[in-house]
Write a protein that holds these residues in place. Structure first.
Motif, PDB file in Angstrom:
ATOM      1  N   SER A 136      -2.283  81.799  95.075  1.00 15.62           N
ATOM      2  CA  SER A 136      -0.691  81.576  95.554  1.00 15.62           C
ATOM      3  C   SER A 136      -0.549  80.163  96.000  1.00 15.62           C
ATOM      4  CB  SER A 136      -0.496  82.413  96.753  1.00 15.62           C
ATOM      5  OG  SER A 136      -1.300  82.642  98.054  1.00 15.62           O
ATOM      6  N   LYS A 137      -1.465  79.650  96.739  1.00 17.03           N
ATOM      7  CA  LYS A 137      -2.278  78.205  96.731  1.00 17.03           C
ATOM      8  C   LYS A 137      -3.454  77.399  95.677  1.00 17.03           C
ATOM      9  CE  LYS A 137      -3.809  76.123 101.279  1.00 17.03           C
ATOM     10  NZ  LYS A 137      -4.241  75.975 102.535  1.00 17.03           N
ATOM     11  N   MET A 152       5.010  67.226  87.693  1.00 16.47           N
ATOM     12  CA  MET A 152       3.907  68.413  87.398  1.00 16.47           C
ATOM     13  C   MET A 152       4.098  69.053  89.128  1.00 16.47           C
ATOM     14  SD  MET A 152       2.232  69.915  85.581  1.00 16.47           S
ATOM     15  CE  MET A 152       2.413  68.844  84.241  1.00 16.47           C
ATOM     16  N   ALA A 153       4.203  68.600  89.981  1.00 17.76           N
ATOM     17  CA  ALA A 153       4.109  69.462  91.481  1.00 17.76           C
ATOM     18  C   ALA A 153       5.322  69.836  91.732  1.00 17.76           C
ATOM     19  CB  ALA A 153       3.564  67.775  92.258  1.00 17.76           C
ATOM     20  N   ALA A 154       6.345  69.061  91.271  1.00 17.24           N
ATOM     21  CA  ALA A 154       7.867  69.748  91.860  1.00 17.24           C
ATOM     22  C   ALA A 154       7.532  70.615  91.271  1.00 17.24           C
ATOM     23  CB  ALA A 154       8.644  68.497  91.588  1.00 17.24           C
ATOM     24  N   TYR A 155       7.002  70.909  89.660  1.00 17.44           N
ATOM     25  CA  TYR A 155       7.303  71.949  89.064  1.00 17.44           C
ATOM     26  C   TYR A 155       6.872  72.756  89.290  1.00 17.44           C
ATOM     27  CZ  TYR A 155       6.947  75.528  84.654  1.00 17.44           C
ATOM     28  OH  TYR A 155       6.828  76.585  84.195  1.00 17.44           O
ATOM     29  N   PHE A 156       5.046  73.009  90.264  1.00 17.21           N
ATOM     30  CA  PHE A 156       4.741  74.272  90.670  1.00 17.21           C
ATOM     31  C   PHE A 156       4.914  74.788  91.979  1.00 17.21           C
ATOM     32  CE2 PHE A 156       1.608  73.497  86.436  1.00 17.21           C
ATOM     33  CZ  PHE A 156       1.921  75.125  86.536  1.00 17.21           C
ATOM     34  N   ALA A 157       5.645  73.482  92.770  1.00 16.09           N
ATOM     35  CA  ALA A 157       6.258  73.875  94.012  1.00 16.09           C
ATOM     36  C   ALA A 157       7.489  75.223  93.378  1.00 16.09           C
ATOM     37  CB  ALA A 157       5.981  72.446  95.023  1.00 16.09           C
ATOM     38  N   ALA A 158       8.167  74.608  92.131  1.00 19.85           N
ATOM     39  CA  ALA A 158       9.841  75.181  92.775  1.00 19.85           C
ATOM     40  C   ALA A 158       9.225  76.709  92.453  1.00 19.85           C
ATOM     41  CB  ALA A 158      10.554  75.069  91.247  1.00 19.85           C
ATOM     42  N   SER A 165      -3.410  70.813  96.796  1.00 21.52           N
ATOM     43  CA  SER A 165      -4.412  69.371  97.154  1.00 21.52           C
ATOM     44  C   SER A 165      -3.621  69.085  95.230  1.00 21.52           C
ATOM     45  CB  SER A 165      -5.858  68.762  96.780  1.00 21.52           C
ATOM     46  OG  SER A 165      -6.066  69.928  95.556  1.00 21.52           O
ATOM     47  N   PHE A 166      -4.105  67.524  95.172  1.00 23.39           N
ATOM     48  CA  PHE A 166      -3.498  66.720  93.818  1.00 23.39           C
ATOM     49  C   PHE A 166      -3.954  65.656  93.089  1.00 23.39           C
ATOM     50  CE2 PHE A 166       0.317  68.045  90.770  1.00 23.39           C
ATOM     51  CZ  PHE A 166       0.387  67.137  89.087  1.00 23.39           C
TER      52      PHE A 166
END
Length: 258
Positions: A136-137, A152-158, A165-166
């Motif tokens: 989950s994290k 990509m960050a927005a996709y996985f957060a959504a 970390s990224f």
């Protein structure tokens, strides 16, 4: 020269199998892709499962604008894979383009040519793989620029993941991404994985990360999901192949749930 023999037509047609191979996976890849075909040949293709590839136009640099330009070619690319014959799945093998274009839009474009076929994208398969592993994290590693990494960050957060970390590497050319040695990816995984993350997602179908999965997992002490590994796992499970392949990481030992 001696006279040629008479050519005779055999009077009976041989019996035909329903299919040359029991299962068929369509793979749509970029014109510049060096990695998806070898990875799918290694992880998916067998005497039971065939992988059939179409390439579509793509020109570097890897920017959101250039990635989005591939969308109109998806229908034609899918139509070129065994025309008028059903497939068990179609995978569009570009992670960054999938998050920019959108899973639903990719599915709709491919359905025009292959109605009813399950459509897989690398980020979609990555989400499923991370969930199958109970993560989950997560930490994320990409070879892209910051501009291309943001979606990509927005996709996985959504999709409900907490991003611990990224890390991105700043590459603009997918042909250079393919030249990063698997051994280098193992060390990069160490640097990119946050101590609090449940798993690491390594994005990009150009990276030879499927060859480095077990080394990365051993180094960071937790599961690693990569783009081509995740789509290979998803395709195999859709073909009813549940055979574990631990040599390609923990994910390849897991059952599938959409």
């Amino acid at each position: 020269m001696k006279p040629l023999p008479e050519i005779k037509v055999y009077p009976k047609r041989p019996a035909l199998d329903a299919r040359p191979l029991e299962r068929r996976i369509g793979l749509i890849i970029l014109a510049t892709d060096h990695t998806s075909e070898p990875d799918f040949r290694r992880m998916v293709a067998s005497e039971r499962v065939g992988v059939y590839v179409a390439r579509i136009p793509y020109a570097n640099p890897t920017t959101p604008e250039n990635l989005r330009k591939m969308q109109p070619a998806l229908t034609a690319g899918a139509a070129l894979i065994l025309p008028d014959e059903p497939l068990d799945a179609v995978c569009y093998s570009c992670t960054s383009a999938s998050v920019v274009i959108g899973d639903a839009e990719i599915d709709a474009a491919i359905q025009v040519a292959k109605p009813g076929v399950p459509v897989i994208t690398p980020p979609m398969a990555g989400v499923r793989g991370l969930r199958a592993l109970g993560a989950s994290k997560i930490s994320i590693l990409t070879p892209y620029t910051v501009e291309t990494s943001r979606p990509m960050a927005a996709y996985f957060a959504a999709h409900g993941f907490e991003i611990a970390s990224f890390t991105c590497l700043g590459f603009e050319d997918d042909r250079e991404m393919a030249r990063i040695a698997p051994a280098a990816l193992v060390e990069l995984a160490r640097e990119a994985t946050d101590a609090s993350a449940d798993a690491l997602f390594v994005s990009c179908t150009a990276l030879r990360s499927a060859l480095a999965v077990t080394g990365m997992e051993k180094t960071i002490g937790r599961p690693v999901v990569t783009s081509n590994q995740a789509t290979a796992w998803n395709c195999l499970r859709l073909c009813g192949d549940d055979t574990p392949h631990p040599e390609f990481g923990r994910l390849m030992t897991q059952p599938f749930a959409a």
